[in-house]
Design an enzyme around this catalytic site. Sequence first.
Site, PDB file in Angstrom:
ATOM      1  N   ARG A 161      38.666  -0.982  23.936  1.00  0.00           N
ATOM      2  CA  ARG A 161      39.972  -1.510  23.509  1.00  0.00           C
ATOM      3  C   ARG A 161      40.069  -1.198  22.028  1.00  0.00           C
ATOM      4  O   ARG A 161      39.209  -1.615  21.244  1.00  0.00           O
ATOM      5  CB  ARG A 161      40.085  -3.013  23.753  1.00  0.00           C
ATOM      6  CG  ARG A 161      41.311  -3.587  23.070  1.00  0.00           C
ATOM      7  CD  ARG A 161      41.669  -4.962  23.524  1.00  0.00           C
ATOM      8  NE  ARG A 161      42.219  -4.932  24.867  1.00  0.00           N
ATOM      9  CZ  ARG A 161      42.864  -5.945  25.434  1.00  0.00           C
ATOM     10  NH1 ARG A 161      43.034  -7.071  24.771  1.00  0.00           N
ATOM     11  NH2 ARG A 161      43.336  -5.850  26.660  1.00  0.00           N
ATOM     12  N   HIS A 173      48.399   0.684  28.184  1.00  0.00           N
ATOM     13  CA  HIS A 173      47.493  -0.301  28.785  1.00  0.00           C
ATOM     14  C   HIS A 173      47.380   0.027  30.284  1.00  0.00           C
ATOM     15  O   HIS A 173      47.870  -0.699  31.145  1.00  0.00           O
ATOM     16  CB  HIS A 173      48.033  -1.716  28.561  1.00  0.00           C
ATOM     17  CG  HIS A 173      47.026  -2.805  28.769  1.00  0.00           C
ATOM     18  ND1 HIS A 173      45.709  -2.565  29.097  1.00  0.00           N
ATOM     19  CD2 HIS A 173      47.142  -4.167  28.712  1.00  0.00           C
ATOM     20  CE1 HIS A 173      45.065  -3.725  29.217  1.00  0.00           C
ATOM     21  NE2 HIS A 173      45.916  -4.697  28.990  1.00  0.00           N
ATOM     22  N   GLN A 220      45.833  -2.347  33.113  1.00  0.00           N
ATOM     23  CA  GLN A 220      46.713  -3.476  33.402  1.00  0.00           C
ATOM     24  C   GLN A 220      47.803  -3.059  34.399  1.00  0.00           C
ATOM     25  O   GLN A 220      48.030  -3.737  35.409  1.00  0.00           O
ATOM     26  CB  GLN A 220      47.376  -3.957  32.089  1.00  0.00           C
ATOM     27  CG  GLN A 220      48.410  -5.033  32.277  1.00  0.00           C
ATOM     28  CD  GLN A 220      47.799  -6.393  32.602  1.00  0.00           C
ATOM     29  OE1 GLN A 220      46.960  -6.869  31.871  1.00  0.00           O
ATOM     30  NE2 GLN A 220      48.209  -6.993  33.714  1.00  0.00           N
ATOM     31  N   ASP A 237      56.221  -9.307  28.610  1.00  0.00           N
ATOM     32  CA  ASP A 237      55.036  -9.289  27.752  1.00  0.00           C
ATOM     33  C   ASP A 237      55.453  -9.929  26.426  1.00  0.00           C
ATOM     34  O   ASP A 237      56.649 -10.105  26.152  1.00  0.00           O
ATOM     35  CB  ASP A 237      54.578  -7.837  27.547  1.00  0.00           C
ATOM     36  CG  ASP A 237      53.265  -7.707  26.777  1.00  0.00           C
ATOM     37  OD1 ASP A 237      52.582  -8.730  26.562  1.00  0.00           O
ATOM     38  OD2 ASP A 237      52.928  -6.568  26.379  1.00  0.00           O
ATOM     39  N   CYS A 247      51.462  -9.921  31.750  1.00  0.00           N
ATOM     40  CA  CYS A 247      50.046  -9.550  31.606  1.00  0.00           C
ATOM     41  C   CYS A 247      49.247 -10.617  30.858  1.00  0.00           C
ATOM     42  O   CYS A 247      48.027 -10.667  30.990  1.00  0.00           O
ATOM     43  CB  CYS A 247      49.932  -8.201  30.920  1.00  0.00           C
ATOM     44  SG  CYS A 247      50.578  -8.190  29.238  1.00  0.00           S
TER      45      CYS A 247
HETATM   46  N1   CP Z   1      46.326  -8.724  29.735  1.00  0.00           N
HETATM   47  C1   CP Z   1      45.260  -8.467  28.957  1.00  0.00           C
HETATM   48  O1   CP Z   1      44.847  -7.320  28.766  1.00  0.00           O
HETATM   49  O2   CP Z   1      44.671  -9.590  28.452  1.00  0.00           O
HETATM   50  P1   CP Z   1      43.574  -9.628  27.300  1.00  0.00           P
HETATM   51  O3   CP Z   1      44.220  -9.140  26.052  1.00  0.00           O
HETATM   52  O4   CP Z   1      43.159 -11.061  27.210  1.00  0.00           O
HETATM   53  O5   CP Z   1      42.428  -8.741  27.704  1.00  0.00           O
HETATM   54  N1  NVA Z   2      51.425  -5.786  24.346  1.00  0.00           N
HETATM   55  C1  NVA Z   2      50.333  -6.718  24.189  1.00  0.00           C
HETATM   56  C2  NVA Z   2      49.467  -6.720  25.405  1.00  0.00           C
HETATM   57  C3  NVA Z   2      48.342  -7.704  25.384  1.00  0.00           C
HETATM   58  C4  NVA Z   2      47.485  -7.622  26.593  1.00  0.00           C
HETATM   59  C5  NVA Z   2      49.529  -6.350  22.964  1.00  0.00           C
HETATM   60  O1  NVA Z   2      49.274  -5.160  22.728  1.00  0.00           O
HETATM   61  O2  NVA Z   2      49.167  -7.248  22.198  1.00  0.00           O
END
Ligand code: CP
Ligand code: NVA
Length: 309
Positions: free
Chosen positions: A108, A135, A138, A227, A267
């Site tokens: 990540r 992502h 997801q 989101d 998500c």
């Molecule tokens: N939805 C998601 O990726 O959650 P986290 O940021 O907690 O991993």
């Molecule tokens: N769009 C959000 C998703 C979190 C899982 C972010 O990038 O923070």
Amino acid sequence: MNHFINLKDISIGDLRKILSDATNRKKNRKNLDNLDIDKDSPLRGKLLIQMFEESSLRTRLSFYLAIKQLGGSTLTLRPDELHLSKGSESIEDTAKILSNFGNAFMLRTDSDKKLEEFSKYLSIPIINGLSPSSHPTQILSDVFTVEEIKKKPISKLNITWIGDSNNVLNSLISASIKFSFKLNIGCPKKYQPNKKILNFIKNNENQIFIYNDAKLAAKGADVIFSDKVISMNDRVNKKRKLNHFKKFKINKKLMSFTKKGCIFLHCLPRGPEVDENVFLSKQSKVWQQAVNRVHVQKSILLYCLGKLG
Ligand code: CP
Ligand code: NVA
């Protein structure tokens, strides 16, 4: 071996294989506990190395359970403890070491370039566990959840996104093109997908429609996705941006424009974009959505390691 960086680079055949493996594995685990290993233990002896440069709850937990249930193990590296983060070791050397010690690398990151760089030097697969631009784990998992709940191919459903043009939406756009489903996007004009994404949409056969009116986007929807308005990588005036999204709140009124039986997905983590009485309603399937990450990511790991038929 296969990398899993962006949905747009993976064939629909492989994406379908992943989803069907996930369906079978989920079915076969009905009476098993979280840490029980699948009967065939397909990743016995394998190590997944994970690294999070941004916060995570679900991705962290679901990859942990995913590799464990496949018979393997996982180690999570803290970026601040690596020489890489201090600039005293290169991505190339780090990648070579990761490749010798592990069997897959889940990252990540706050930089898409880093994912690309790692993929150049790794001889093990890399999985994108969220980047500023996408992502994919997801959204593939969300396609699984939609089909599981609706019991029909996603191509037969009307999908609506109400929210910011962010990493999750970009992956949903790729999924819409790959899986051929109708996607309405509802967002303020100022927050429409950027030029690169609009060109990507234009250059592919698509059923994607952008509305600057939440009601129009939600009309007839089988699924409403949302989101957070402010993403982790957003460097904006938060108060001002939240204000711009005031008319894009997911509330009972907005849900009343959707099709009967419409479900709500998010998500997580959530912000003020959704009202509590929608988020906690029967229509909301967010907990099932979160748990499905485990099942789909298991099949993603198998795909990456060349273990899907
Ligand atoms: N939805 C998601 O990726 O959650 P986290 O940021 O907690 O991993
Ligand atoms: N769009 C959000 C998703 C979190 C899982 C972010 O990038 O923070």
